[in-house]
Design a protein around this motif. Structure first.
Motif, PDB file in Angstrom:
ATOM      1  N   THR A  97       0.866   2.074   2.157  1.00  0.00           N
ATOM      2  CA  THR A  97       1.063   0.727   1.594  1.00  0.00           C
ATOM      3  C   THR A  97       0.563  -0.377   2.516  1.00  0.00           C
ATOM      4  OG1 THR A  97       3.332   0.703   2.468  1.00  0.00           O
ATOM      5  CG2 THR A  97       3.039   1.398   0.171  1.00  0.00           C
ATOM      6  N   THR A  98       0.189  -0.027   3.737  1.00  0.00           N
ATOM      7  CA  THR A  98      -0.252  -1.062   4.682  1.00  0.00           C
ATOM      8  C   THR A  98      -1.682  -0.850   5.186  1.00  0.00           C
ATOM      9  OG1 THR A  98       0.733   0.157   6.552  1.00  0.00           O
ATOM     10  CG2 THR A  98       2.103  -1.510   5.472  1.00  0.00           C
ATOM     11  N   PRO A 111      -5.683  -0.404   5.153  1.00  0.00           N
ATOM     12  CA  PRO A 111      -6.833  -0.727   4.291  1.00  0.00           C
ATOM     13  C   PRO A 111      -7.525   0.525   3.744  1.00  0.00           C
ATOM     14  CG  PRO A 111      -6.882  -2.044   6.303  1.00  0.00           C
ATOM     15  CD  PRO A 111      -5.825  -1.004   6.499  1.00  0.00           C
ATOM     16  N   GLU A 143      -6.311   0.922   0.187  1.00  0.00           N
ATOM     17  CA  GLU A 143      -6.255  -0.275  -0.641  1.00  0.00           C
ATOM     18  C   GLU A 143      -6.830   0.003  -2.025  1.00  0.00           C
ATOM     19  OE1 GLU A 143      -7.741  -4.950  -0.445  1.00  0.00           O
ATOM     20  OE2 GLU A 143      -8.016  -3.603   1.262  1.00  0.00           O
TER      21      GLU A 143
END
Length: 217
Positions: free
Chosen positions: A117-118, A120, A123
């Motif tokens: 969730t953090t 890249p 993403e």
């Protein structure tokens, strides 16, 4: 800044993403890119890690104090190369390795969900697809993983974030402060309330707890 010291993180993944940002298929962030049998990818990842290392050494020469070399330093050869590169520098650099070992499923699951969730790298991906993706990446890492056993190195081993801590050759003010910091970290979320001291009738006793608040306080 940490404890009044200038700090900076040098993350090899950022160098990888920056150098490969033109890739439309994002192949550099998929599990096969982290397969040790993928010789081209191994050479690329080593190059990006050393780019981060050289930038960190240059930063030290400009007055930097605490550099965090954030990379997958999970083999004896990589750790030996780090030591050799730092020793070659004109700066006097203390090296402290930190190994985080997780074998509790809940801790691993929380780490994975935090990562997808953090980072890249994931993403725009569906959360479940991202979880499957990173688990495959972890399998690639495990194929070459070598826990730190070199007695000549300074290192801290952190088990399941803080359930057990083992340290070897940790000396000096910064090393000991870092050890205390690592023993207090966690990945759980919790509410933090910051409260300012109210205006008191006697400002000289505001921190003693023995004075009353005035009307404004």
């Amino acid at each position: 800044n940490w404890r009044g010291l200038s700090c900076r993180i040098f993350n090899a993944g950022r160098y990888r993403r920056r150098c490969r940002k033109e890739d439309k298929d994002a192949s550099h962030s998929r599990p096969d890119y982290f397969d040790t049998n993928n010789k081209k990818a191994v050479a690329e990842r080593e190059k990006y890690a050393m780019m981060a290392m050289e930038d960190m050494l240059n930063w030290f020469s400009e007055g930097g104090e605490v550099g965090i070399f954030d990379a997958t330093n999970t083999t004896r050869n990589r750790r030996a190369r780090i030591v050799k590169t730092c020793r070659r520098s004109k700066e006097s650099i203390g090296i402290l390795f930190i190994e985080s070992i997780c074998d509790e499923e809940q801790v691993i699951d929380n780490n994975i969900r935090c990562k997808v969730t953090t980072s890249p790298d994931f993403e725009g991906m569906d959360i479940e697809d991202a979880i499957r993706d990173i688990k495959k990446r972890i399998e690639r890492y495990q194929a070459r993983y070598e826990t730190i056993m070199e007695d000549n190195l300074s290192y801290i081993k952190l088990y399941n974030l803080q359930s057990r801590v083992f340290c070897n050759r940790v000396y000096g003010r910064i090393g000991k402060a870092l050890l205390q910091f690592l023993m207090a970290i966690h990945i759980g979320s919790r509410r933090i309330v910051l409260v300012r001291a109210g205006e008191a009738k006697n400002a000289n006793e505001i921190f003693s707890g023995g004075t009353l608040l005035n009307f404004e306080g």
